[in-house]
Write an enzyme that holds these catalytic residues in place. Structure first.
Site, PDB file in Angstrom:
ATOM      1  CG  HIS A 198      -2.134  -0.943   0.881  1.00 44.39           C
ATOM      2  ND1 HIS A 198      -2.216  -2.206   1.405  1.00 44.39           N
ATOM      3  CD2 HIS A 198      -3.203  -0.810   0.059  1.00 44.39           C
ATOM      4  CE1 HIS A 198      -3.303  -2.792   0.939  1.00 44.39           C
ATOM      5  NE2 HIS A 198      -3.920  -1.971   0.126  1.00 44.39           N
ATOM      6  NE  ARG A 305      -6.153   0.392  -2.092  1.00 38.26           N
ATOM      7  CZ  ARG A 305      -5.690   0.481  -3.355  1.00 38.26           C
ATOM      8  NH1 ARG A 305      -5.583   1.646  -3.937  1.00 38.26           N
ATOM      9  NH2 ARG A 305      -5.324  -0.615  -4.000  1.00 38.26           N
ATOM     10  NE  ARG A 341     -10.992  -1.459  -0.054  1.00 37.49           N
ATOM     11  CZ  ARG A 341      -9.731  -1.772  -0.331  1.00 37.49           C
ATOM     12  NH1 ARG A 341      -9.456  -2.784  -1.130  1.00 37.49           N
ATOM     13  NH2 ARG A 341      -8.742  -1.072   0.169  1.00 37.49           N
ATOM     14  CD  GLU A 440      -9.624  -7.977  -1.528  1.00 41.54           C
ATOM     15  OE1 GLU A 440      -8.588  -7.401  -1.886  1.00 41.54           O
ATOM     16  OE2 GLU A 440     -10.422  -7.473  -0.717  1.00 41.54           O
ATOM     17  CG  ASN A 463      -3.167  -4.764  -5.729  1.00 36.53           C
ATOM     18  OD1 ASN A 463      -2.768  -4.947  -6.863  1.00 36.53           O
ATOM     19  ND2 ASN A 463      -3.651  -3.612  -5.315  1.00 36.53           N
ATOM     20  CG  ASP A 464      -5.195  -8.351  -0.766  1.00 40.98           C
ATOM     21  OD1 ASP A 464      -4.099  -8.512  -0.214  1.00 40.98           O
ATOM     22  OD2 ASP A 464      -5.971  -7.431  -0.483  1.00 40.98           O
ATOM     23  NE  ARG A 474      -0.976  -5.814  -1.472  1.00 41.25           N
ATOM     24  CZ  ARG A 474      -2.194  -5.280  -1.499  1.00 41.25           C
ATOM     25  NH1 ARG A 474      -3.255  -6.025  -1.200  1.00 41.25           N
ATOM     26  NH2 ARG A 474      -2.387  -4.037  -1.847  1.00 41.25           N
ATOM     27  CB  CYS A 511     -10.056  -1.904  -8.122  1.00 40.65           C
ATOM     28  SG  CYS A 511     -10.520  -3.121  -6.883  1.00 40.65           S
TER      29      CYS A 511
END
Ligand code: PEP
Ligand code: MG
Length: 585
Positions: A198, A305, A341, A440, A463-464, A474, A511
């Protein structure tokens, strides 16, 4: 006298955020302090011991304060975790050892305390008992607090630095990074971190050039050293030569021109040459990013986010805080879709005031929707804020980290309760507000057909998803080589999610950062993805790729690579195609 030439050092890391920065090193560490040693006169020994006792009392008061806040906001069981910290502060053996050593060695208490603490840490780290070994973290944590109080220091933050700097750190948390101001921090570089951590994602949102995962940067960088950050290629140069600086000044100009060139695409639609239309949106962390979102031509917000609203503050955001933030974004985007989200706290994003209990695997722990379902009142406050703001635009709700259908049903039940409550109060909201989930977690991908019946859309969080599907953290710079978006397993999962979503009649977006990488954009388009969302700076480039290709070409590329067996084959094929189609190579 001849000036000593400083050693030039080039280090390769992970390109985290594009752009070039040329400046001076600002070495930053949130917790470690330089402890000096100095002698203490016999007549001042008593004062030194009092200083120690006062620091212990202050630290104790701080911890009790945290406990009070925690038990109010998260329940007593969370607060009790800090009992172990209090026990360290009351440890007679440790206290007496420090006092005796001060008397014997006659040096300042900070130096003695750190030495005694280190001895304790060494003993605990060698213990066979896992429980006792874990107490090491409590000891280190309390130790840092005591040292901070002895030195009379506040935790330093990365804002109001008063000068333009390049921040160099072992690691930066997302909450540290969130405080950076672009006009002060012109770039940053860290030893730790991966491209989808992040901290890296935030750097792109804040448009700060950054390189992460440099492993050995901090031991060699000194405050004030001259430094170049090449965020395009993941390179850092400490003490560059005059010729390096000259070269990078030109690169910086070229990059800025390239960006300007792309920005011409901003008002053009995301449509392929054979008229297949998709949506290209932006991911945001703060409402303040709206200027950048609009100037880069985003057709919506594919991911807001919201957990960043919970960081760097002493309490939870109120319903009004939520409402105001979402209303601002909804109004800025007019009728364009905005996917909010619900907060994804935990993992590598911690609200510092909450002092989340330490978990062995925070990325797989009590985070995101799990935390929200465990703390429904915090969740309801946020949902009420979203619903109230929904009359000002085209808002959608999205739950993160769904791993099974019961979680989704539970979340929807809570949403229903909040709606009923607002209705009773006569507060208007969009009754048809769309609800979607992030895909995810591999289990969600596998039961996408079941989940699709309960939602209006899917947004794939690669990403996840990649980290869980490939078992690759990650944020871990040691294994970035294994974090492969083009892994055949990932492609099969993506295809299956998109196909299943379409069979159920819902749209499927992405996303995760994969949606912003040009070779993968071709591939994702060919797999039938309906919506792409990434940092605002990436929007023009995504549009460029989409507008340069036909849907038929993209589908052929996707069909072809699904037959390959390695990520490198897939990546090299898509890169070659990208070169041929877009750059006529
Ligand atoms: C993802 O996991 O791909 C995602 C977009 O969410 P985050 O990066 O915030 O975990
Ligand atoms: Mg995620």
């Amino acid at each position: 006298m001849m000036k000593k030439k400083l050693d030039r050092k080039i280090i390769k890391g992970v390109a985290a955020s594009p752009g070039i920065a040329i400046g001076r090193v600002y070495l930053w560490d949130s917790e470690d302090y330089n402890i000096h040693t100095y002698p203490v006169k016999e007549s001042s020994l008593a004062t030194e011991i009092v200083r120690f006792e006062e620091a212990l009392i202050k630290t104790r008061a701080e911890i009790i304060d945290i406990q009070k806040k925690l038990s109010k906001e998260m329940g007593v069981e969370h607060a009790e975790i800090f009992n172990a910290h209090l026990l360290v502060l009351e440890d007679r053996m440790l206290i007496e050892e420090v006092i005796n050593k001060i008397k014997k060695e006659r040096v300042n208490v900070e130096r003695i305390f750190v030495e005694v603490l280190k001895k304790y840490c060494d003993i605990f780290s060698k213990m066979d008992d896992e429980y006792l070994r874990e107490r090491l973290i409590d000891i280190q944590d309390v130790g840092k607090r005591v040292v901070r109080n002895l030195l009379g220091k506040q935790k330093t933050e990365l804002f109001d630095l008063g000068e333009q700097v390049v921040v160099v750190a072992t690691n930066l948390s997302p909450s540290d990074t969130a405080l950076m101001q672009k006009d002060e921090v012109i770039g940053f570089a860290t030893d730790m971190g991966g491209r989808t951590s992040h901290t890296a994602i935030l750097a792109r949102s804040l448009e700060i050039p950054a390189v992460v995962g440099l492993k050995t940067l901090t031991p060699g960088a000194l405050k004030g050293n001259s430094i170049i950050i090449d965020g395009n290629n993941g390179i850092v140069i400490i003490n560059p030569k005059t010729s390096d600086i000259k070269k990078y000044k030109i690169e910086k100009k070229n990059f800025e021109n390239f960006e300007r060139g792309l920005s011409r695409l901003k008002s053009l639609p995301s449509i392929t040459k054979d008229k297949h239309t998709v949506q290209v949106g932006a991911n945001i962390e703060f409402p303040e990013e709206m200027t950048s979102v609009l100037s880069h031509g985003a057709e919506g917000i594919g991911l807001y986010r919201t957990e960043y609203m919970f960081l760097n503050r002493p309490d939870f955001p109120s319903e009004e805080d939520h409402f105001k933030a979402y209303k601002k974004v909804a109004q800025c985007m007019q009728k364009k879709p905005v996917v909010i989200r619900t907060m994804d706290l935990g993992g590598d994003k911690f609200a510092s005031h909450l002092n989340f209990p330490l978990e062995m695997n925070p990325l797989m722990g009590m985070r995101a929707i799990r935390f929200c379902l465990a703390r429904p009142s915090i969740f309801k406050t946020q949902l009420a804020g979203i619903l109230r703001a929904s009359v000002y635009g085209n808002l959608k709700i999205m739950y993160p980290m769904i791993s099974g259908v019961e979680e989704l049903q539970q979340a929807n039940l809570i949403l229903q309760e909040v709606k009923t409550d607002l209705k009773k109060k006569g507060i208007p909201f969009d009754e048809k507000i769309e609800v979607g989930i992030m895909i995810e977690v591999p289990s969600a991908a596998l039961i996408a057909d079941i989940l699709a019946k309960e939602v209006d859309f899917f947004s794939i969080g690669t990403n996840d998803l990649i980290q869980y599907a490939l078992a690759v953290d990650r944020t871990n710079e040691k294994i970035t080589y294994l974090y492969e978006p083009a892994h055949p397993a990932v492609l099969r999962i993506l295809k299956s999610i998109i196909d299943t979503g379409h069979q159920a009649g819902i749209w499927v977006g992405m996303c995760g950062e994969m949606a912003s990488e040009p070779p993968f954009i071709l591939l994702l388009l060919g797999l039938g993805l309906d919506e792409f969302s990434a940092s605002a700076v990436s929007v023009p480039e995504i549009k460029k790729v989409i507008r340069s290709v036909t849907y038929e070409q993209a589908k052929k590329i996707a069909d072809k690579v699904l037959q390959f067996s390695t990520a490198s084959q897939i990546e090299s094929y898509t890169r070659t195609k990208l070169g041929e189609i877009i750059y006529n190579k």
